[in-house]
Enzyme design. Structure first.
Site, mmCIF file in Angstrom:
data_model
loop_
_atom_site.group_PDB
_atom_site.id
_atom_site.type_symbol
_atom_site.label_atom_id
_atom_site.label_comp_id
_atom_site.label_asym_id
_atom_site.label_seq_id
_atom_site.Cartn_x
_atom_site.Cartn_y
_atom_site.Cartn_z
ATOM 1 N N SER A 14 0.834 -1.203 0.000
ATOM 2 C CA SER A 14 0.000 0.000 0.000
ATOM 3 C C SER A 14 0.872 1.257 0.000
ATOM 4 C CB SER A 14 -0.992 0.002 1.165
ATOM 5 O OG SER A 14 -0.334 0.164 2.392
ATOM 6 N N HIS A 105 9.838 3.423 9.384
ATOM 7 C CA HIS A 105 9.591 2.554 10.533
ATOM 8 C C HIS A 105 8.281 3.009 11.178
ATOM 9 C CE1 HIS A 105 10.680 -0.280 13.620
ATOM 10 N NE2 HIS A 105 10.264 0.591 14.506
HETATM 11 C C1 GRF Z 1 4.078 -0.621 6.909
HETATM 12 O O1 GRF Z 1 3.503 -0.507 8.164
HETATM 13 C C2 GRF Z 1 5.548 -0.280 7.025
HETATM 14 O O2 GRF Z 1 5.838 0.685 7.946
HETATM 15 C C3 GRF Z 1 6.110 -1.567 7.479
HETATM 16 O O3 GRF Z 1 5.378 -2.550 6.775
HETATM 17 C C4 GRF Z 1 4.100 -2.051 6.432
HETATM 18 C C5 GRF Z 1 3.977 -2.168 4.953
HETATM 19 O O4 GRF Z 1 2.667 -2.063 4.511
HETATM 20 N N1 GRF Z 1 7.527 -1.582 7.352
HETATM 21 P P1 GRF Z 1 2.402 -2.024 2.954
HETATM 22 O O5 GRF Z 1 2.972 -3.293 2.336
HETATM 23 O O6 GRF Z 1 3.034 -0.786 2.398
HETATM 24 O O7 GRF Z 1 0.905 -2.003 2.810
#
Ligand code: GRF
Length: 189
Positions: A14, A105
């Site tokens: 996402s 993060h």
């Molecule tokens: C996000 O919360 C990011 O901070 C973490 O993994 C998640 C990724 O979500 N490192 P997406 O794949 O971008 O939906």
């Protein structure tokens, strides 16, 4: 010459999609490719919808990073954006792209960072600690987990009733809102 970014992601993607949208038809920045270690990652379908090529390489290839580095050179990639990428970035890559690899993060570093602090673990730890706020940290990647130079942080208020999932949802909103903008500012400096 446009700045060329490759996105590394292992999951739903996402955040990656926010980059695809943000930089579509951008005059000076282009998302040129996606790398993933997971052949069933949602990011693949998202990249296809935006006609962005993707590469799938399993864990073995991420040990030295040689093949990845060759492709990045071929694609003339200037910057790498980690968006939920679950493997450790090989040393050779960190060296080659020193201060040109971004990570986000989902907490306010230096709290709730380090080994094992990823995904829902982070939000569960924030909840268990009874924190009144959480947020995001965008930073450069160096040799140690979550210890590179911090570029940007933004916080959100938590209420004692928030579950770990609710905390995750608040933080994800901040990620989507800020990550592409902060990277844009950095690469155009
Ligand atoms: C996000 O919360 C990011 O901070 C973490 O993994 C998640 C990724 O979500 N490192 P997406 O794949 O971008 O939906």
């Amino acid at each position: 010459m446009k700045k060329r970014i490759s996105i590394f992601a292992s999951g739903s993607g996402s955040n990656a999609e926010e980059f695809f949208k943000h930089f579509q038809n951008h005059p000076s920045v282009e998302i040129v490719s996606v790398f993933t270690n997971n052949k069933s990652a949602g990011v693949i379908e998202r990249a296809s919808r935006y006609h962005i090529p993707h590469h799938v390489y399993n864990r073995t290839f991420w040990q030295t990073g040689d093949v990845i580095l060759d492709i990045l050179a071929e694609e003339k990639v200037d910057y790498i954006v980690l968006a939920g990428f679950m493997l450790l970035i090989p040393q050779a890559l960190v060296k080659q792209y020193s201060d040109r690899i971004f990570n986000i993060h989902p907490a306010l570093l230096p709290k709730f960072g380090g080994q094992g602090m990823y995904g829902s673990n982070v939000h569960k730890a924030v909840k268990a600690a009874g924190e009144s706020e959480s947020g995001i940290t965008i930073h450069f990647v160096n040799e140690e987990y979550d210890r590179g130079t911090i570029i940007y942080q933004e916080s959100c208020a938590l209420s004692p009733e928030d579950s770990a999932e609710e905390i995750a949802a608040k933080v994800l909103k901040l990620e989507h809102k800020n990550y592409p903008k902060v990277v844009e500012q950095e690469v155009l400096k």
